[in-house]
Design a protein around this motif. Structure first.
Motif, mmCIF file in Angstrom:
data_model
loop_
_atom_site.group_PDB
_atom_site.id
_atom_site.type_symbol
_atom_site.label_atom_id
_atom_site.label_comp_id
_atom_site.label_asym_id
_atom_site.label_seq_id
_atom_site.Cartn_x
_atom_site.Cartn_y
_atom_site.Cartn_z
ATOM 1 N N ARG A 30 17.300 50.865 -28.781
ATOM 2 C CA ARG A 30 17.673 51.597 -29.711
ATOM 3 C C ARG A 30 16.187 52.598 -30.125
ATOM 4 N N VAL A 31 16.469 53.850 -30.099
ATOM 5 C CA VAL A 31 15.388 54.746 -30.649
ATOM 6 C C VAL A 31 16.092 55.537 -31.917
ATOM 7 N N THR A 32 15.488 55.525 -32.975
ATOM 8 C CA THR A 32 15.957 55.742 -34.472
ATOM 9 C C THR A 32 14.762 56.701 -34.967
ATOM 10 N N PHE A 33 15.373 57.891 -35.303
ATOM 11 C CA PHE A 33 14.772 58.917 -36.110
ATOM 12 C C PHE A 33 14.772 58.738 -37.362
ATOM 13 N N ASP A 34 13.390 58.660 -38.132
ATOM 14 C CA ASP A 34 13.392 58.385 -39.486
ATOM 15 C C ASP A 34 12.450 59.243 -40.010
ATOM 16 N N ASN A 35 12.706 60.410 -40.545
ATOM 17 C CA ASN A 35 11.769 61.327 -40.929
ATOM 18 C C ASN A 35 12.308 62.089 -42.219
ATOM 19 N N PRO A 36 12.659 61.416 -43.263
ATOM 20 C CA PRO A 36 13.382 61.989 -44.334
ATOM 21 C C PRO A 36 12.494 63.174 -45.229
ATOM 22 N N PRO A 37 13.180 63.913 -45.819
ATOM 23 C CA PRO A 37 14.572 63.846 -46.083
ATOM 24 C C PRO A 37 15.552 64.594 -45.146
ATOM 25 N N LEU A 38 14.966 65.465 -44.108
ATOM 26 C CA LEU A 38 15.888 66.280 -43.167
ATOM 27 C C LEU A 38 15.794 65.905 -42.160
ATOM 28 N N ASN A 39 15.261 64.649 -41.715
ATOM 29 C CA ASN A 39 14.766 64.675 -40.167
ATOM 30 C C ASN A 39 14.489 65.714 -39.160
ATOM 31 N N LEU A 40 13.348 66.802 -39.862
ATOM 32 C CA LEU A 40 13.238 67.607 -39.077
ATOM 33 C C LEU A 40 12.257 67.307 -37.870
ATOM 34 N N TYR A 41 12.351 68.017 -36.862
ATOM 35 C CA TYR A 41 11.534 67.823 -35.768
ATOM 36 C C TYR A 41 10.284 68.449 -35.807
ATOM 37 N N ASP A 42 9.225 67.463 -36.417
ATOM 38 C CA ASP A 42 7.823 67.731 -36.515
ATOM 39 C C ASP A 42 7.013 67.452 -35.465
ATOM 40 N N PRO A 43 5.825 67.862 -35.248
ATOM 41 C CA PRO A 43 4.841 67.572 -34.353
ATOM 42 C C PRO A 43 4.620 66.147 -34.269
ATOM 43 N N GLU A 44 4.682 65.323 -35.436
ATOM 44 C CA GLU A 44 4.484 63.820 -35.604
ATOM 45 C C GLU A 44 5.788 63.212 -34.824
ATOM 46 N N VAL A 45 6.993 63.759 -35.305
ATOM 47 C CA VAL A 45 8.282 63.122 -34.420
ATOM 48 C C VAL A 45 7.927 63.443 -32.808
ATOM 49 N N GLU A 46 7.575 64.602 -32.321
ATOM 50 C CA GLU A 46 7.615 64.789 -31.012
ATOM 51 C C GLU A 46 6.627 64.047 -30.327
ATOM 52 N N SER A 47 5.064 63.763 -30.957
ATOM 53 C CA SER A 47 4.346 62.734 -30.588
ATOM 54 C C SER A 47 4.891 61.249 -30.337
ATOM 55 N N ALA A 48 5.589 60.930 -31.367
ATOM 56 C CA ALA A 48 6.091 59.508 -31.235
ATOM 57 C C ALA A 48 7.289 59.380 -30.288
ATOM 58 N N LEU A 49 8.006 60.531 -30.283
ATOM 59 C CA LEU A 49 9.205 60.273 -29.157
ATOM 60 C C LEU A 49 8.569 60.573 -27.787
ATOM 61 N N ALA A 50 7.588 61.304 -27.583
ATOM 62 C CA ALA A 50 7.007 61.428 -26.127
ATOM 63 C C ALA A 50 6.397 60.028 -25.454
ATOM 64 N N GLY A 51 5.833 59.393 -26.813
ATOM 65 C CA GLY A 51 5.393 57.888 -26.375
ATOM 66 C C GLY A 51 6.168 56.934 -25.964
ATOM 67 N N ILE A 52 7.358 57.178 -26.747
ATOM 68 C CA ILE A 52 8.570 56.143 -26.571
ATOM 69 C C ILE A 52 9.146 56.320 -25.227
ATOM 70 N N VAL A 53 9.488 57.763 -24.906
ATOM 71 C CA VAL A 53 10.088 57.976 -23.561
ATOM 72 C C VAL A 53 9.205 57.674 -22.433
ATOM 73 N N ASP A 54 7.846 57.686 -22.676
ATOM 74 C CA ASP A 54 6.820 57.079 -21.459
ATOM 75 C C ASP A 54 7.127 55.640 -21.329
ATOM 76 N N ARG A 55 7.320 54.836 -22.526
ATOM 77 C CA ARG A 55 7.332 53.389 -22.429
ATOM 78 C C ARG A 55 8.771 53.087 -21.790
ATOM 79 N N LEU A 56 9.615 53.754 -22.185
ATOM 80 C CA LEU A 56 10.967 53.403 -21.588
ATOM 81 C C LEU A 56 11.164 53.658 -19.987
#
Length: 255
Positions: free
Chosen positions: A24-50
């Motif tokens: 499972r991959v969970t977005f946890d960037n309150p309050p709005l769960n905006l797509y921030d650069p930090e979200v992008e960096s974390a997501l890119a790393g997770i996708v590479d691991r998967l």
């Protein structure tokens, strides 16, 4: 086993490895769960691991923020994503070509890039009471530039995609289900059980057979080309609009 995407105490994206085959991959960037650069960096790393893990067969994407799956791109930080958003397009290309099945479990609002992420997944299930989907870009005189123009019509057909994008309105889960935008709209109380049963069932099947299913379906219903995505992103993109004051409508083509 829960794993964080970064060393932060509260990472904006985190993972749960339910089994070697099921993540499972969970977005946890309150309050709005905006797509921030930090979200992008974390997501890119997770996708590479998967992608690098040959045991993964199914990945569920969900949100820890009850009212927002992902609100939209953080336009106040648009310059930080880079011209043409190269990291976004690279990670989405990896996801759509991955041999594992990707599933969206939707509670709350998924607008703009949030909906474009969902449209790039293989399967989507939505909570009837809370899920809201939309492409809101037209209200600021721009168009969906991160895959929505190409991928939404593959799900809904041209006429409904035009309705969704040109209206900029929000659509509830039942309407999204009727349109083929999501696979199914179910009561919120039933969503977790539905997603879990689906994911666990997939995780029990042969990995090569699952990969073949995706590959053959994509041959019959091709993914958008990198060139098409790049041209759309460049055409009055959010970065250009907010950097150069592109406040008017898109330039009309002469016929």
């Amino acid at each position: 086993m829960t794993e964080s995407a970064t060393g932060m105490s509260r990472p904006p994206v985190h993972t749960l490895r339910s089994s070697p085959a099921y993540w499972r991959v969970t977005f946890d960037n309150p309050p709005l769960n905006l797509y921030d650069p930090e979200v992008e960096s974390a997501l890119a790393g997770i996708v590479d691991r998967l992608i690098d893990d040959p045991e993964v067969k199914v990945v569920v994407f969900d949100s820890a923020v009850p009212d927002f799956f992902m609100a939209h791109l953080n336009l106040g930080r648009i310059e930080e994503f880079g011209e043409g958003m190269p990291t976004w397009f690279a990670l989405i290309d990896k996801l759509v070509r991955a041999p594992f099945i990707t599933v969206g479990s939707i509670r709350g609002r998924a607008r703009g890039i949030g909906n474009e992420l969902l449209a790039a997944l293989d399967v989507r299930f939505a909570a009837k009471e809370t899920a809201v989907l939309g492409q809101l870009e037209i209200g600021t005189a721009i168009i969906p530039g991160c895959g929505g123009m190409q991928r939404l019509p593959r799900l809904t057909g041209r006429a409904r995609a035009l309705e969704i994008i040109a209206s900029g309105e929000d659509y509830d889960a039942d309407t999204a289900g009727l349109y083929g935008w999501v696979n199914r709209s179910v009561p919120d109380a039933e969503l977790d059980a539905l997603v879990e049963r689906f994911a666990q069932r997939i995780a029990s099947f042969d990995a090569e057979a699952l990969a073949a299913v995706k590959e053959i379906l994509d041959e019959q219903y091709p993914q958008p080309s990198a060139e098409s995505l790049a041209v759309t992103n460049a055409r009055c993109s959010p970065a250009r609009r907010f950097r150069n004051g592109c406040a008017g409508p898109l330039r009309r083509r002469r016929r």
